[in-house]
Write a protein that holds these residues in place. Structure first.
Motif, PDB file in Angstrom:
ATOM      1  N   ASP A 143       0.832  -1.200   0.000  1.00  0.00           N
ATOM      2  CA  ASP A 143       0.000   0.000   0.000  1.00  0.00           C
ATOM      3  C   ASP A 143       0.863   1.245   0.000  1.00  0.00           C
ATOM      4  O   ASP A 143       1.332   1.685   1.029  1.00  0.00           O
ATOM      5  N   HIS A 144       1.106   1.809  -1.205  1.00  0.00           N
ATOM      6  CA  HIS A 144       1.888   3.052  -1.241  1.00  0.00           C
ATOM      7  C   HIS A 144       1.033   4.243  -0.886  1.00  0.00           C
ATOM      8  O   HIS A 144       1.497   5.368  -0.909  1.00  0.00           O
ATOM      9  N   GLY A 145      -0.208   4.019  -0.456  1.00  0.00           N
ATOM     10  CA  GLY A 145      -1.054   5.099   0.046  1.00  0.00           C
ATOM     11  C   GLY A 145      -1.363   4.940   1.504  1.00  0.00           C
ATOM     12  O   GLY A 145      -2.296   5.526   2.010  1.00  0.00           O
ATOM     13  N   SER A 146      -0.594   4.147   2.233  1.00  0.00           N
ATOM     14  CA  SER A 146      -0.867   3.966   3.656  1.00  0.00           C
ATOM     15  C   SER A 146      -0.384   5.160   4.435  1.00  0.00           C
ATOM     16  O   SER A 146       0.442   5.940   3.984  1.00  0.00           O
ATOM     17  N   ALA A 147      -0.918   5.307   5.637  1.00  0.00           N
ATOM     18  CA  ALA A 147      -0.620   6.480   6.445  1.00  0.00           C
ATOM     19  C   ALA A 147       0.811   6.442   6.942  1.00  0.00           C
ATOM     20  O   ALA A 147       1.413   5.379   7.071  1.00  0.00           O
ATOM     21  N   PRO A 148       1.398   7.620   7.279  1.00  0.00           N
ATOM     22  CA  PRO A 148       2.783   7.664   7.730  1.00  0.00           C
ATOM     23  C   PRO A 148       2.906   7.284   9.204  1.00  0.00           C
ATOM     24  O   PRO A 148       3.486   7.998  10.005  1.00  0.00           O
ATOM     25  N   HIS A 149       2.296   6.184   9.579  1.00  0.00           N
ATOM     26  CA  HIS A 149       2.448   5.589  10.910  1.00  0.00           C
ATOM     27  C   HIS A 149       2.132   4.121  10.739  1.00  0.00           C
ATOM     28  O   HIS A 149       2.108   3.613   9.635  1.00  0.00           O
ATOM     29  N   ASP A 150       1.886   3.392  11.811  1.00  0.00           N
ATOM     30  CA  ASP A 150       1.705   1.952  11.635  1.00  0.00           C
ATOM     31  C   ASP A 150       0.356   1.591  11.035  1.00  0.00           C
ATOM     32  O   ASP A 150       0.127   0.435  10.669  1.00  0.00           O
TER      33      ASP A 150
ATOM     34  N   THR B  22      -9.999   8.555   4.543  1.00  0.00           N
ATOM     35  CA  THR B  22      -9.541   7.210   4.887  1.00  0.00           C
ATOM     36  C   THR B  22      -9.328   6.373   3.635  1.00  0.00           C
ATOM     37  O   THR B  22      -9.785   6.713   2.545  1.00  0.00           O
ATOM     38  N   GLY B  23      -8.639   5.252   3.816  1.00  0.00           N
ATOM     39  CA  GLY B  23      -8.419   4.312   2.731  1.00  0.00           C
ATOM     40  C   GLY B  23      -6.975   4.263   2.305  1.00  0.00           C
ATOM     41  O   GLY B  23      -6.079   4.827   2.943  1.00  0.00           O
ATOM     42  N   GLY B  24      -6.723   3.557   1.206  1.00  0.00           N
ATOM     43  CA  GLY B  24      -5.366   3.409   0.709  1.00  0.00           C
ATOM     44  C   GLY B  24      -5.342   2.677  -0.611  1.00  0.00           C
ATOM     45  O   GLY B  24      -6.370   2.261  -1.152  1.00  0.00           O
ATOM     46  N   MET B  25      -4.119   2.492  -1.120  1.00  0.00           N
ATOM     47  CA  MET B  25      -3.942   1.866  -2.426  1.00  0.00           C
ATOM     48  C   MET B  25      -4.065   0.352  -2.373  1.00  0.00           C
ATOM     49  O   MET B  25      -4.357  -0.275  -3.386  1.00  0.00           O
ATOM     50  N   ALA B  26      -3.811  -0.270  -1.217  1.00  0.00           N
ATOM     51  CA  ALA B  26      -3.805  -1.728  -1.145  1.00  0.00           C
ATOM     52  C   ALA B  26      -5.136  -2.301  -1.610  1.00  0.00           C
ATOM     53  O   ALA B  26      -5.177  -3.272  -2.376  1.00  0.00           O
ATOM     54  N   LYS B  27      -6.225  -1.725  -1.151  1.00  0.00           N
ATOM     55  CA  LYS B  27      -7.564  -2.182  -1.541  1.00  0.00           C
ATOM     56  C   LYS B  27      -8.298  -1.149  -2.387  1.00  0.00           C
ATOM     57  O   LYS B  27      -9.413  -1.394  -2.823  1.00  0.00           O
ATOM     58  N   TYR B  28      -7.676  -0.007  -2.594  1.00  0.00           N
ATOM     59  CA  TYR B  28      -8.283   1.121  -3.293  1.00  0.00           C
ATOM     60  C   TYR B  28      -9.679   1.398  -2.732  1.00  0.00           C
ATOM     61  O   TYR B  28     -10.685   1.445  -3.448  1.00  0.00           O
TER      62      TYR B  28
END
Length: 542
Positions: free
Chosen positions: A219-226, A434-440
């Motif tokens: 996920d290159h769109g995940s948040a800058p924390h865990d 919210t969300g991210g690239m892993a699951k779009y």
């Protein structure tokens, strides 16, 4: 694009049925919320008509016809693409009215799909906002619809569809609302429209969306924390960058664009930008355009040395932020998203999708590149300003101004005449991105919006309230957040805007007065994020 000699100007003196939200809304009655909450103002109800009647009317009508067609469009340098456009033009016809005029625009749909027209940035009557099925039924293939509304507020605006990812084809154009009492002093004017382009080259926007929705293993769109608790990461900074930004070296400009796979024509990886807080974008574009032209065949503005030029710059892109500079010149920022700001010097400007900036520049003697760097993506669009004979710079030119002073939105201040009166908010809506690239799985408050769903769960406001929207970005990507039908103010005295970049891990607070009744979208203006669910509804209680 058309150029305007200001001195000369002064001298011259519902087709496919939409379901869900629109259903049950009569012209005079408000419907309840799906959860049995308060009744809501209808998009075509009495409250909307009353608000329209209160706008300043000049008594004049300006009529236009826009035909949405499928066919070839020339991008220059021998590159012809098959796409969808208005009347075969890219950008579409420039619409120009004077504040107070009634704009009457007939949309004729010659496309194979339903479509609409959204008038981006304008505070207009709700049933003319062009959002199927929220405010109208989509205009069916072979059908037509006439938009009619008072364009009350001067500024730089634009129009585009609000159906799927049609925006990322050629269906857009500038809308200029002139001020009959224009306070700025300038000689000429140039409207500059920026775009990222893939349609008819690597595929279609719908194919790109389908590829993105398959997601990524990492996920290159995940948040800058865990990423486990859903809270914002990073430094917790507020607003968008918080001040003037200049890049330290040209090496930091292009980023490191890459590919999801050697055979993937759509997905972009490892595109990074300090200005955007990390990840620069999702979509790989083969071309970046300025006024519909590729860099090898640039659009050219022809002027005279010493004349003062007003630039009206529109980012019509689907996924790209542009860093814009005019080589050999310094700009003076005068407006953002149509509204005046205290004048601010700049070497370059940063525009997210949907944003507009106006700037003044005194032209030098020669041939100068106007470069629209696709932020973090290693490529750029190009146009030329020519005031004398001489050799044009190469398409690869990167003027030093790109690394100079960039006053981002939070560094600007609203001009005194348009600043909101000081007032505590009556209601605050916290909107987590919210969300991210892993699951779009892009969403607001963890809930992916479905335009046709019966349980829209709107953010409710009452007429006359001061409303605060708190955009809290819990993702690792920047999002240009747009509110329909209103212009908000950033912070206590920041600029009036309708679209603002919200960086990863940051919070941006936007205040507006609830003075335009109806049902309005709030969404990310990255076309692919919004269509995938990063969208919501702001609705007035009856």
């Amino acid at each position: 694009m058309k150029t305007i000699d200001r001195r000369a100007v002064l001298l011259a003196g519902l087709g496919a049925a939409g379901s869900g939200l629109l259903a049950g809304c009569s012209a005079d009655a408000a419907g309840p919320t799906p959860q049995g909450g308060p009744a809501l103002v209808s998009p075509s109800g009495a409250a909307v008509a009353a608000a329209e009647n209160e706008r300043h009317h000049s008594g004049r009508e300006r009529r236009f016809r826009l035909t949405a067609t499928a066919g070839p469009v020339d991008l220059g340098a021998g590159k012809t693409v098959r796409t969808w456009s208005f009347d075969g033009r890219l950008p579409g016809q420039e619409l120009r009215v004077t504040a107070g005029d009634t704009l009457v625009a007939e949309l004729a749909n010659h496309l194979p799909q339903p479509t609409s027209l959204h008038w981006h940035g304008l505070a207009l009557r709700n049933d003319m906002d062009g959002v199927p099925p929220v405010t109208q039924r989509a205009v069916a293939a072979g059908g037509a619809f006439t938009y009619r509304f008072v364009a009350e507020t001067p500024g730089t605006y634009w129009f585009h569809p609000h159906v799927g990812v049609q925006l990322d084809r050629g269906l857009y154009g500038p809308l200029i609302v002139e001020d009959p009492h224009e306070p700025l002093g300038y000689d000429d004017e140039w409207v500059v429209v920026l775009d990222d382009w893939l349609d008819g080259v690597t595929g279609t926007p719908d194919q790109a969306l389908a590829a993105l929705r398959r997601g990524m293993g990492q996920d290159h769109g995940s948040a800058p924390h865990d990423g486990k608790d859903g809270s914002p990461g990073g430094t917790g900074g507020t607003e968008d960058m918080g001040g003037m930004q200049g890049m330290g070296s040209a090496g930091d400009m292009p980023g490191m664009p890459g590919m999801a796979g050697a055979d993937d024509p759509f997905m972009l990886m490892r595109a990074t930008s300090t200005l955007l807080g990390g990840d620069a974008g999702d979509v790989k574009y083969p071309h970046y355009l300025v006024n519909g032209r590729v860099p090898a065949a640039p659009a050219t503005y022809r002027g005279k040395p010493g004349r003062r030029l007003r630039l009206r710059i529109v980012n019509a892109g689907g996924d790209t932020a542009f860093r814009v500079a005019l080589g050999g010149h310094r700009l003076t920022v005068t407006h953002t998203d149509g509204y005046p700001v205290a004048h601010e010097p700049a070497d370059a400007l940063l525009l997210g999708p949907g944003e507009r900036y106006d700037a003044l520049v005194t032209l030098g003697d020669g041939v100068f590149p106007l470069v629209a760097l696709a932020e973090g993506k290693g490529a750029a669009g190009l146009a030329l300003v020519r005031t004398a004979s001489g050799r044009a710079p190469s398409a690869a030119v990167r003027p030093a101004e790109l690394n100079g002073r960039i006053p981002v939105a939070s560094a600007l201040r609203a001009a005194e005449g348009v600043r909101l009166a000081s007032r505590r908010p009556d209601v605050t809506h916290r909107i987590a991105l919210t969300g991210g690239m892993a699951k779009y799985d892009w969403a607001l408050n963890g809930r992916r919006f479905d335009m046709n769903a019966a349980d829209a769960r709107p953010f409710t406001v009452h007429g006359g309230q001061r409303v605060r929207l708190q955009f809290v970005n819990t993702t690792g990507m920047w999002h240009p957040m747009h509110l329909h039908g209103h212009t908000y103010q950033l912070g206590a005295a920041g600029p009036r805007k309708d679209t603002v970049i919200v960086l990863p891990g940051s919070t941006v607070s936007c205040d507006f007065d609830a003075d335009n009744p109806g049902r309005w979208l709030i969404h990310c203006h990255n076309a692919y994020h919004g269509e995938s669910g990063m969208m919501g509804l702001l609705a007035y209680a009856a």
